[in-house]
Design a protein around this motif. Structure first.
Motif, PDB file in Angstrom:
ATOM      1  N   TYR A 398       0.246  -0.518  -2.272  1.00  0.00           N
ATOM      2  CA  TYR A 398      -0.127   0.287  -1.110  1.00  0.00           C
ATOM      3  C   TYR A 398       0.722  -0.105   0.110  1.00  0.00           C
ATOM      4  CZ  TYR A 398      -3.029   2.024   2.723  1.00  0.00           C
ATOM      5  OH  TYR A 398      -3.462   2.648   3.861  1.00  0.00           O
ATOM      6  N   PHE A 399       0.962  -1.397   0.236  1.00  0.00           N
ATOM      7  CA  PHE A 399       1.757  -1.873   1.369  1.00  0.00           C
ATOM      8  C   PHE A 399       3.186  -1.307   1.316  1.00  0.00           C
ATOM      9  CE2 PHE A 399       4.673  -4.966   3.225  1.00  0.00           C
ATOM     10  CZ  PHE A 399       4.132  -5.110   4.493  1.00  0.00           C
ATOM     11  N   ASP A 400       3.790  -1.283   0.136  1.00  0.00           N
ATOM     12  CA  ASP A 400       5.154  -0.747  -0.002  1.00  0.00           C
ATOM     13  C   ASP A 400       5.206   0.724   0.383  1.00  0.00           C
ATOM     14  OD1 ASP A 400       6.015  -3.202  -0.833  1.00  0.00           O
ATOM     15  OD2 ASP A 400       5.920  -2.742  -2.962  1.00  0.00           O
ATOM     16  N   LYS A 401       4.144   1.466   0.112  1.00  0.00           N
ATOM     17  CA  LYS A 401       4.127   2.877   0.487  1.00  0.00           C
ATOM     18  C   LYS A 401       4.050   3.044   2.003  1.00  0.00           C
ATOM     19  CE  LYS A 401       1.940   4.451  -3.806  1.00  0.00           C
ATOM     20  NZ  LYS A 401       0.723   5.083  -4.399  1.00  0.00           N
ATOM     21  N   ILE A 402       3.288   2.157   2.653  1.00  0.00           N
ATOM     22  CA  ILE A 402       3.108   2.272   4.101  1.00  0.00           C
ATOM     23  C   ILE A 402       4.414   1.997   4.843  1.00  0.00           C
ATOM     24  CG2 ILE A 402       1.949   1.252   6.095  1.00  0.00           C
ATOM     25  CD1 ILE A 402      -0.520   0.920   4.439  1.00  0.00           C
ATOM     26  N   VAL A 403       5.177   1.009   4.381  1.00  0.00           N
ATOM     27  CA  VAL A 403       6.414   0.641   5.065  1.00  0.00           C
ATOM     28  C   VAL A 403       7.610   1.414   4.520  1.00  0.00           C
ATOM     29  CG1 VAL A 403       5.576  -1.672   5.599  1.00  0.00           C
ATOM     30  CG2 VAL A 403       6.867  -1.294   3.489  1.00  0.00           C
TER      31      VAL A 403
END
Length: 712
Positions: A398-403
């Motif tokens: 999820y973090f990779d999608k946000i950044v």
């Protein structure tokens, strides 16, 4: 005679020369044969003087008519070498021209009337010469060359290859130097013109004067024009300011200075604002932009607390993998407040496995999981540590999608040799390329050429340009509050003129540019922006209201030839209307119905003069401008017609032949703060001193190597 009529008549035969010739002949007779006029010798000289005065006045009037007719067909050549550019500490020289008034609108209207075509257009022999020139191009080349020779001996020489209509400037015979008071420059200047009509020539003219006045000069050139770079280099040499000259060029990284766009800041939050500010904030992207700002701010705060200067490489590295920074900061912070904390964390790390790892921490380093467990139990509070902790709590996928929106921007700024320029290694003693920041440049009155090589990679050019603008806004705010010499022993806190020349500024402009022109004047920033059309600005910003906000901050407008009517109307719509006079010839015949009348008809002829309201200039006049000519709206709406000097054909002794000569100069003369000793004469040293020096250098090298290992 021509000045006494209701309508000024300049396009006509020079009949004044006839009376001038007659008066000259009469005066000659008075002197040579006074007896033929029954004049006494002592009276004849007085009469001859009167005839000579009349001849001079009438000849001057007739020659004015001939000059006017010549002027509207072919303007006199206006050439100036770089060394001849006038220098003033009160006025900025723009070119030669005249204040446009109602009489010029009247003359332009008269020149466009069909009955004066013979005086406005070239002669029939001129067109025949051009046709013959084309026909003989492959048959009699010598004739083509003779007809095309630009010489006064050629009666059919071609017009200068500048296009447009020469009569727009030729309607005024008395030109003066057009200048702009330096006090008006802080209101910023916008230069608009289509491709290849003289914007760069005007930029060279203004930059030359700024350099010679010893002021701060910063040139943004998205294309990285080699000719402009060579001109700036030549002018700095002519002014004796070589030591203040810096080149930042993405296309020539070997001669480029280095620059850290996020290394200097007044508040730590500026780092995140400069990076996240380049991300899209429209629609659904706004939430991702805010998260990117928060995440970069967390990283920047941690780096500063660890004693490191933020740069794009470090931020990109920790965006991809936040775990290392979290662990490193924990090692730095926890031992100061909890001496046995790390021992407990190591013990917890040995017990971590996939079964007891929370789902949101799956894939994280075991030390991260142990740190999370320890901090949950210890209740340690530190804003930076808590920020890093909140970042690692996100599920990694999820973090990779946000950044995802942040990573492409960082990739642009950290790929290839660009990374060496934007993320300089301050401890690399073998790199002679200097590292500069804007506050340093302003304090030392530097000259900086920024070539962004947009033709090769427009995305990287735009990102780097926006970063520099954001940094300049920050520096301008600092200067506005504390002055230029904040922190230095000098007491002089007066503003320093900072001349910012932005070629093709629509390619660089973002949200950072608006506060720069809106509030930068208070810090002494004087922006001269060059662009092609109004639509370029709107397309770049994506908002007509913001484009109007940008345009509204430019008090001075110089418009060369444009091809877009809306752009031309940006100038013409700000001008008032004037009355011009038109004459109408009315002729009529009235038959007589009285059979006993002695006249069969009555004829009537009238020459009627009426006035019509028209704009001071219309968009068509701007669209028809020759190259190197412009209309200028200066000093609060004063309209000037300007033409810039052509560069002289002679060689400039300071002009390098190519970029390689500039590169050679840079390699020989670049000095950085870490290499100050290379320009000094060192005293002779003993063997022990030599050994100690070598030992010191070896220790520094070992420290650098260990620092690089730690970074990895």
């Amino acid at each position: 005679m021509s000045d006494r009529h209701v309508i000024e008549t300049l396009l006509r035969p020079a009949v004044e020369l006839y009376s001038a010739g007659a008066a000259t002949a009469a005066g000659y007779i008075c002197i040579a044969a006074p007896w033929s006029l029954a004049l006494a010798p002592n009276v004849s000289y007085t009469v001859a003087l009167g005839f000579a005065t009349l001849a001079a006045v009438r000849a001057n009037q007739g020659l004015r008519i001939l000059r006017y007719r010549r002027n509207i067909r072919r303007l006199p050549r206006y050439v100036m070498t770089s060394a001849q550019v006038p220098l003033s500490y009160r006025q900025l020289f723009i070119g030669r021209g005249f204040r446009w008034e109602q009489k010029h609108t009247q003359r332009l209207h008269t020149c466009r009337r069909p009955e004066v075509e013979a005086y406005v257009n070239p002669s029939t022999h001129y067109y025949y010469a051009r046709q013959l020139e084309k026909l003989c191009e492959h048959r009699a080349f010598w004739l083509t060359k003779a007809l095309s020779q630009d010489s006064i001996l050629n009666p059919f020489r071609p017009l200068p290859p500048v296009g447009g209509s020469p009569l727009i400037h030729g309607i005024e015979l008395n030109e003066i130097d057009v200048t702009l008071p330096l006090g008006e420059r802080v209101g910023h200047t916008l230069v608009m013109g289509t491709t290849r009509v003289g914007k760069t020539r005007l930029a060279e003219l203004l930059i030359t004067q700024d350099i010679r006045r010893g002021e701060v000069v910063i040139i943004f050139d998205p294309k990285g024009d080699a000719d402009l770079l060579k001109r700036v280099y030549a002018e700095t040499k002519r002014a004796g300011r070589e030591d203040e000259f810096y080149v930042f060029h993405l296309g020539w990284p070997d001669i480029s200075s280095r620059y850290n766009a996020v290394g200097r800041f007044g508040r730590i939050s500026e780092v995140a604002s400069r990076i996240a500010g380049q991300l899209s904030g429209e629609g659904n992207s706004a939430a991702f932009r805010e998260f990117a700002w928060r995440f970069v701010n967390i990283i920047a705060r941690a780096l500063v607390e660890l004693g490191r200067r933020p740069d794009y490489l470090q931020i990109a590295r920790h965006v991809v993998n936040i775990d290392d920074l979290f662990i490193e900061y924990a090692k730095y912070y926890l031992p100061k407040h909890e001496p046995k904390a790390w021992e407990i964390i190591v013990q917890l790390t040995s017990k971590i496995n996939d079964k007891n790892t929370p789902r949101n921490l799956q894939g994280r380093d075991k030390h991260v999981v142990a740190l999370e467990q320890y901090l949950a139990m210890a209740k340690v509070y530190d804003p930076i540590l808590d920020g890093l902790r909140s970042a690692v709590r996100y599920d990694k996928t999820y973090f990779d999608k946000i950044v995802a929106s942040l990573l492409p921007l960082l990739e642009k700024l950290t790929t290839g040799k660009t990374a060496q320029l934007l993320a300089p290694n301050y401890s690399d003693l073998n790199d002679s390329r200097p590292i500069f920041d804007w506050q340093q440049i302003i304090r030392k009155r530097g000259v900086v050429y920024v070539g962004l090589d947009a033709l090769s990679d427009s995305e990287v050019a735009s990102a780097v340009g926006n970063s520099m603008f954001a940094d300049l806004v920050s520096v301008a705010g600092h200067i506005y509050k504390f002055g230029v010499n904040d922190g230095l022993p000098e007491e002089n806190q007066s503003k320093v003129p900072i001349n910012l020349h932005c070629d093709e500024f629509n390619e660089l402009m973002g949200d950072e540019f608006i506060p720069l022109i809106n509030k930068g004047g208070g810090a002494g920033i004087q922006v001269t922006a060059y662009t092609q059309t109004l639509s370029d600005i709107e397309a770049r910003i994506g908002n007509a209201a913001k484009a109007g906000q940008v345009i509204g901050n430019f008090n001075n407008l110089i418009m060369l030839r444009v091809r877009e009517t809306a752009t031309a109307e940006l100038l013409t719509s700000q001008l008032h209307e004037v009355d011009i006079l038109t004459n109408t010839v009315i002729s009529g015949v009235t038959d007589s119905s009285d059979p006993f009348s002695k006249s069969d008809f009555v004829s009537n002829t009238q020459d009627r003069v009426s006035s019509v309201k028209v704009p001071l200039i219309d968009p068509s006049a701007i669209i028809q401008l020759p190259k190197g000519q412009a209309f200028g709206l200066l000093e609060g709406g004063q309209l000037w017609k300007i033409r810039m000097p052509l560069p002289a054909a002679g060689n400039d002794e300071f002009m390098p032949d190519n970029i390689l000569q500039i590169a050679d100069y840079m390699q020989k003369n670049y000095r950085t703060g870490e290499q100050w000793w290379r320009g000094a004469v060192m005293p002779e040293s003993s063997d022990s001193d030599q050994n100690s020096t070598e030992a010191l250098l070896k220790a520094l090298a070992d420290d650098n190597a260990s620092a690089e290992v730690d970074d990895v």
